[in-house]
Design a protein around this motif. Structure first.
Motif, mmCIF file in Angstrom:
data_model
loop_
_atom_site.group_PDB
_atom_site.id
_atom_site.type_symbol
_atom_site.label_atom_id
_atom_site.label_comp_id
_atom_site.label_asym_id
_atom_site.label_seq_id
_atom_site.Cartn_x
_atom_site.Cartn_y
_atom_site.Cartn_z
ATOM 1 N N ALA A 1 22.189 10.668 -10.964
ATOM 2 C CA ALA A 1 23.624 10.732 -10.673
ATOM 3 C C ALA A 1 23.849 11.069 -9.204
ATOM 4 O O ALA A 1 24.719 10.492 -8.545
ATOM 5 N N ALA A 2 23.051 11.996 -8.674
ATOM 6 C CA ALA A 2 23.154 12.357 -7.253
ATOM 7 C C ALA A 2 22.745 11.176 -6.370
ATOM 8 O O ALA A 2 23.362 10.931 -5.328
ATOM 9 N N LEU A 3 21.723 10.438 -6.782
ATOM 10 C CA LEU A 3 21.301 9.246 -6.029
ATOM 11 C C LEU A 3 22.425 8.214 -6.000
ATOM 12 O O LEU A 3 22.730 7.648 -4.942
ATOM 13 N N VAL B 1 19.479 9.371 5.209
ATOM 14 C CA VAL B 1 19.186 10.224 4.066
ATOM 15 C C VAL B 1 17.733 10.658 4.104
ATOM 16 O O VAL B 1 16.841 9.851 4.360
ATOM 17 N N VAL B 2 17.515 11.939 3.848
ATOM 18 C CA VAL B 2 16.166 12.469 3.637
ATOM 19 C C VAL B 2 16.099 12.872 2.170
ATOM 20 O O VAL B 2 16.867 13.719 1.718
ATOM 21 N N VAL B 3 15.186 12.236 1.438
ATOM 22 C CA VAL B 3 15.012 12.518 0.018
ATOM 23 C C VAL B 3 13.917 13.565 -0.123
ATOM 24 O O VAL B 3 12.825 13.417 0.444
ATOM 25 N N VAL B 4 14.205 14.618 -0.887
ATOM 26 C CA VAL B 4 13.278 15.743 -1.005
ATOM 27 C C VAL B 4 12.897 15.965 -2.468
ATOM 28 O O VAL B 4 13.764 16.028 -3.340
ATOM 29 N N PHE B 5 11.591 16.097 -2.696
ATOM 30 C CA PHE B 5 11.055 16.531 -3.986
ATOM 31 C C PHE B 5 10.294 17.813 -3.714
ATOM 32 O O PHE B 5 9.284 17.807 -3.022
ATOM 33 N N GLY B 6 10.808 18.926 -4.232
ATOM 34 C CA GLY B 6 10.138 20.210 -4.077
ATOM 35 C C GLY B 6 9.481 20.617 -5.379
ATOM 36 O O GLY B 6 10.025 20.368 -6.452
ATOM 37 N N TYR B 7 8.311 21.198 -5.266
ATOM 38 C CA TYR B 7 7.608 21.669 -6.463
ATOM 39 C C TYR B 7 6.874 22.955 -6.126
ATOM 40 O O TYR B 7 6.523 23.205 -4.977
ATOM 41 N N LEU C 1 10.022 9.911 -5.388
ATOM 42 C CA LEU C 1 10.451 9.624 -4.018
ATOM 43 C C LEU C 1 10.445 8.122 -3.743
ATOM 44 O O LEU C 1 11.372 7.595 -3.119
ATOM 45 N N ALA C 2 9.420 7.429 -4.218
ATOM 46 C CA ALA C 2 9.326 5.981 -3.988
ATOM 47 C C ALA C 2 10.524 5.263 -4.599
ATOM 48 O O ALA C 2 11.072 4.330 -3.999
ATOM 49 N N ARG C 3 10.937 5.703 -5.780
ATOM 50 C CA ARG C 3 12.086 5.064 -6.418
ATOM 51 C C ARG C 3 13.360 5.252 -5.608
ATOM 52 O O ARG C 3 14.101 4.321 -5.340
ATOM 53 N N ALA C 4 13.617 6.501 -5.201
ATOM 54 C CA ALA C 4 14.831 6.787 -4.439
ATOM 55 C C ALA C 4 14.809 6.085 -3.084
ATOM 56 O O ALA C 4 15.813 5.506 -2.660
ATOM 57 N N VAL C 5 13.671 6.117 -2.412
ATOM 58 C CA VAL C 5 13.546 5.459 -1.102
ATOM 59 C C VAL C 5 13.793 3.965 -1.242
ATOM 60 O O VAL C 5 14.485 3.346 -0.421
ATOM 61 N N SER C 6 13.256 3.367 -2.288
ATOM 62 C CA SER C 6 13.461 1.944 -2.523
ATOM 63 C C SER C 6 14.940 1.626 -2.726
ATOM 64 O O SER C 6 15.483 0.712 -2.105
ATOM 65 N N LEU D 1 17.614 3.358 -1.868
ATOM 66 C CA LEU D 1 18.389 3.605 -0.649
ATOM 67 C C LEU D 1 18.088 2.555 0.421
ATOM 68 O O LEU D 1 19.001 2.054 1.089
ATOM 69 N N GLY D 2 16.825 2.215 0.578
ATOM 70 C CA GLY D 2 16.447 1.203 1.564
ATOM 71 C C GLY D 2 17.048 -0.155 1.249
ATOM 72 O O GLY D 2 17.511 -0.865 2.154
ATOM 73 N N GLU D 3 17.050 -0.539 -0.023
ATOM 74 C CA GLU D 3 17.650 -1.818 -0.430
ATOM 75 C C GLU D 3 19.141 -1.856 -0.133
ATOM 76 O O GLU D 3 19.705 -2.929 0.075
ATOM 77 N N ALA D 4 19.774 -0.689 -0.080
ATOM 78 C CA ALA D 4 21.200 -0.604 0.241
ATOM 79 C C ALA D 4 21.442 -0.580 1.748
ATOM 80 O O ALA D 4 22.583 -0.460 2.190
ATOM 81 N N GLY D 5 20.360 -0.688 2.538
ATOM 82 C CA GLY D 5 20.495 -0.705 3.985
ATOM 83 C C GLY D 5 20.627 0.662 4.616
ATOM 84 O O GLY D 5 21.020 0.784 5.781
ATOM 85 N N ILE D 6 20.303 1.702 3.871
ATOM 86 C CA ILE D 6 20.412 3.077 4.362
ATOM 87 C C ILE D 6 19.082 3.479 4.994
ATOM 88 O O ILE D 6 18.021 3.242 4.415
#
Length: 141
Positions: free
Chosen positions: A17-19, A33-39, A64-69, A71-76
């Motif tokens: 939802a945030a994505l 956008v910087v996508v962060v996965f913290g663990y 991360l790969a999913r979100a980056v993909s 966002l990148g496909e949207a030209g971000i």
């Protein structure tokens, strides 16, 4: 000077939802956008801690790969960070490093008492962040 958004992302329904909100908001603001996965793994993890760390890192890289993909496909313009810290700490640290204008996270709308006991990431961000937060509810909950 570009605007930077930090997106907390773990491929959960609330993170998705945030994505989705970030996919709308970033172009409107002309933001990167910087996508962060913290663990976090307790130093008292004992046997199997390294296996658990490896599994979390693999899960994080996949998320991360999913979100980056997307966002990148949207030209971000997008970058990613896999951070070995508690998620709220990871988001706050990255936001400070990149001079973020906004941190975007999702929420399931959990019970405040549960969040207090389990350590809700959103609750910690609300209490500690000097960066504005956008908390996106998960639809259908």
């Amino acid at each position: 000077m570009s605007t930077t958004l930090v997106l907390g992302y773990d491929d959960s329904p609330s993170a998705n939802a945030a994505l989705a909100q970030t996919l709308t908001l970033a172009p409107e603001l002309g933001a990167d956008v910087v996508v962060v996965f913290g663990y976090y793994i307790s130093p008292l993890g004992g046997q199997g801690a390294e296996d658990f760390r490896g599994a979390l890192e693999k899960m994080g890289r996949r998320a991360l790969a999913r979100a980056v993909s997307d966002l990148g496909e949207a030209g971000i313009t997008v970058s990613e960070r896999l951070v070995a810290q508690r998620p709220a700490d990871a988001l706050l640290e990255v936001a400070a490093e990149v001079g973020a204008r906004l941190i975007v996270v999702g929420t399931e709308g959990e019970n405040p008492i549960t969040g207090a006991f389990l350590g809700s990431v959103v609750l910690k961000l609300v209490q500690r962040s000097s960066v504005p937060l956008l908390v996106v509810p998960t639809t259908g909950t």
